[in-house]
Write an enzyme that holds these catalytic residues in place. Structure first.
Site, PDB file in Angstrom:
ATOM      1  N   GLY A  10       0.728  -0.920  -0.086  1.00 12.08           N
ATOM      2  CA  GLY A  10       0.143  -0.005  -0.026  1.00 12.08           C
ATOM      3  C   GLY A  10       0.975   1.158   0.033  1.00 12.08           C
ATOM      4  O   GLY A  10       1.645   1.672   0.862  1.00 12.08           O
ATOM      5  N   GLY A  15       1.419   4.782   4.096  1.00  6.04           N
ATOM      6  CA  GLY A  15       2.234   3.824   3.874  1.00  6.04           C
ATOM      7  C   GLY A  15       3.586   4.077   3.357  1.00  6.04           C
ATOM      8  O   GLY A  15       4.754   3.573   3.509  1.00  6.04           O
ATOM      9  N   LYS A 111      -6.525   1.321   9.664  1.00  4.44           N
ATOM     10  CA  LYS A 111      -7.242   1.811  10.809  1.00  4.44           C
ATOM     11  C   LYS A 111      -8.778   1.522  10.253  1.00  4.44           C
ATOM     12  O   LYS A 111      -9.113   1.706   8.944  1.00  4.44           O
ATOM     13  CB  LYS A 111      -7.143   3.258  10.974  1.00  4.44           C
ATOM     14  N   LYS A 199     -11.484   7.217  16.512  1.00  4.66           N
ATOM     15  CA  LYS A 199     -10.935   8.862  16.803  1.00  4.66           C
ATOM     16  C   LYS A 199     -11.148   9.270  15.228  1.00  4.66           C
ATOM     17  O   LYS A 199     -11.351  10.657  15.261  1.00  4.66           O
ATOM     18  CB  LYS A 199      -9.248   8.646  17.129  1.00  4.66           C
ATOM     19  N   ASN A 270      -9.815  13.523   7.773  1.00  4.36           N
ATOM     20  CA  ASN A 270     -11.004  13.368   8.511  1.00  4.36           C
ATOM     21  C   ASN A 270     -11.427  14.752   8.908  1.00  4.36           C
ATOM     22  O   ASN A 270     -12.769  15.086   8.897  1.00  4.36           O
ATOM     23  CB  ASN A 270     -11.059  12.464   9.700  1.00  4.36           C
TER      24      ASN A 270
END
Length: 357
Positions: A10, A15, A111, A199, A270
């Site tokens: 990845g 990565g 994640k 999170k 995010n």
């Protein structure tokens, strides 16, 4: 320390960032990418122009589109595919000789959660079903407050290497003992994974509140700290419901550290997604949360929090958990309520979870 051979599956930002840190430490690193242009830019220009533009990469770092070539014969292998693709990616390398024989120590950066017939599953649980039996309880989960850009630059970063297999955790800790990284071991594999996934959900809401706060007489820095603290409480609630073993996981860099940087950093995707919900009405092109997840590539960047939100909603229903922040984002993304209305409801009416709940 003797140079190790390392594969990274990845070549996204994280990565590539960690691969660069390891290569900077003198190890030989090969990354796998699906995209030929990513491979060409890494090999020919020593830069990942698609996913980590502007950050020079070491000559110790090379790339290939052949996933079996990258996975086979390495002393260490790091899986960094997005949660939506981690199971299918792992299946492609499960029969590679050095993995089939258990000769390679495997770490995981991914994640989030993975869908299953029994509901949301943690990343390592999913991988243990796909990879050879010898990796059950032996995988190492790597997490912490670690934006790829700063890791690539060599800025000081702390990481957690969590595993039921203490020796493998130590092995990765030694591998990652390179300039700019400080790595600690943990046995709380579930707790660290929950922190890493949940999170991101809190950070989306934080980004939305941050965008509102720019022109608000009601919300400000104090409000954002209130949200962050309440979000940490929700991480702990989910973690213990799922089987986390150590309360200190949530007050460590795996918990409060990663939550803080994900919410506050300018690099956070995010947080950016939350801001775009308010500033650009990015949700207007999607019918509901399922439609958003199915077409998430249209956003232009990956918000793992948007994907994790659906899974956390399912976990909350299964365990009868009160998660006002996570539930609020679910309702926003599922087009059940307007973002501004829900933010005001959440913050002004004291609906966020507290330590006394």
């Amino acid at each position: 320390m003797k140079a190790k051979s390392v594969g990274v599956i990845g070549a996204g930002a994280w990565g590539s960032g960690l691969a660069q840190a390891i290569a900077r430490g003198g190890h030989k690193v090969q990354v796998w990418a699906m995209e030929s242009d990513v491979v060409e830019s890494i090999n020919n220009e020593h830069e990942n122009k698609r996913y980590l533009p502007g950050y020079p990469l070491s000559e110790n770092l090379t790339a290939s589109t052949n996933i079996e070539e990258v996975a086979n014969g390495k002393e260490y292998l790091i899986l960094a595919s997005p949660s939506l693709f981690i199971a299918s990616t792992a299946k492609k390398i499960a029969s590679v000789p050095s993995i089939k024989n258990g000769e390679t120590v495997i770490g995981v950066l991914t994640k989030g959660f993975v869908a299953s017939d029994d509901g949301p599953r943690l990343i390592l649980d999913t991988l243990e079903e796909v990879l050879p039996e010898c990796y059950k309880g032996a995988l190492v989960y790597i997490s912490g407050p670690s934006h790829a850009e700063e890791v690539a630059m060599g800025k000081l970063t702390g990481l957690i290497a969590a595993s039921e297999h203490a020796l493998n955790s130590i092995k990765f800790r030694e591998l990652l003992r390179v300039p700019g990284l400080m790595v600690y071991s943990s046995l709380d594999v579930i707790g660290v994974q929950i922190c890493a996934a949940a999170k991101n959900v809190v950070a989306v809401v934080y980004g939305a509140l941050d965008a509102v706060s720019e022109h608000s007489d009601i919300f400000g820095d104090n409000s954002e700290s209130l949200l962050l603290a309440a979000g940490l409480n929700e991480l702990q609630t989910i973690g213990f419901a799922m089987g986390a073993t150590h309360a200190e996981t949530f007050t460590s860099i795996a918990g409060v550290g990663d939550l803080d940087v994900t919410c506050r950093s300018k690099y956070g995707r995010n947080r950016r997604f939350g801001q775009d919900i308010i500033k650009t009405d990015i949700l207007s092109k999607f019918k509901n949360l399922d439609d958003l997840i199915a077409r998430i590539g249209e956003i232009g960047y990956l918000s793992e929090g948007a994907v994790a939100c659906k899974f956390i909603h399912q976990i909350a229903e299964k365990h009868n958990l009160k998660l006002p922040i996570c539930d609020s984002l679910y309702r926003i993304l599922n087009k059940e309520i307007e973002p501004m209305a829900l933010l005001q409801e959440l913050m002004m009416q004291g609906k966020m979870a507290s330590e006394e709940d």
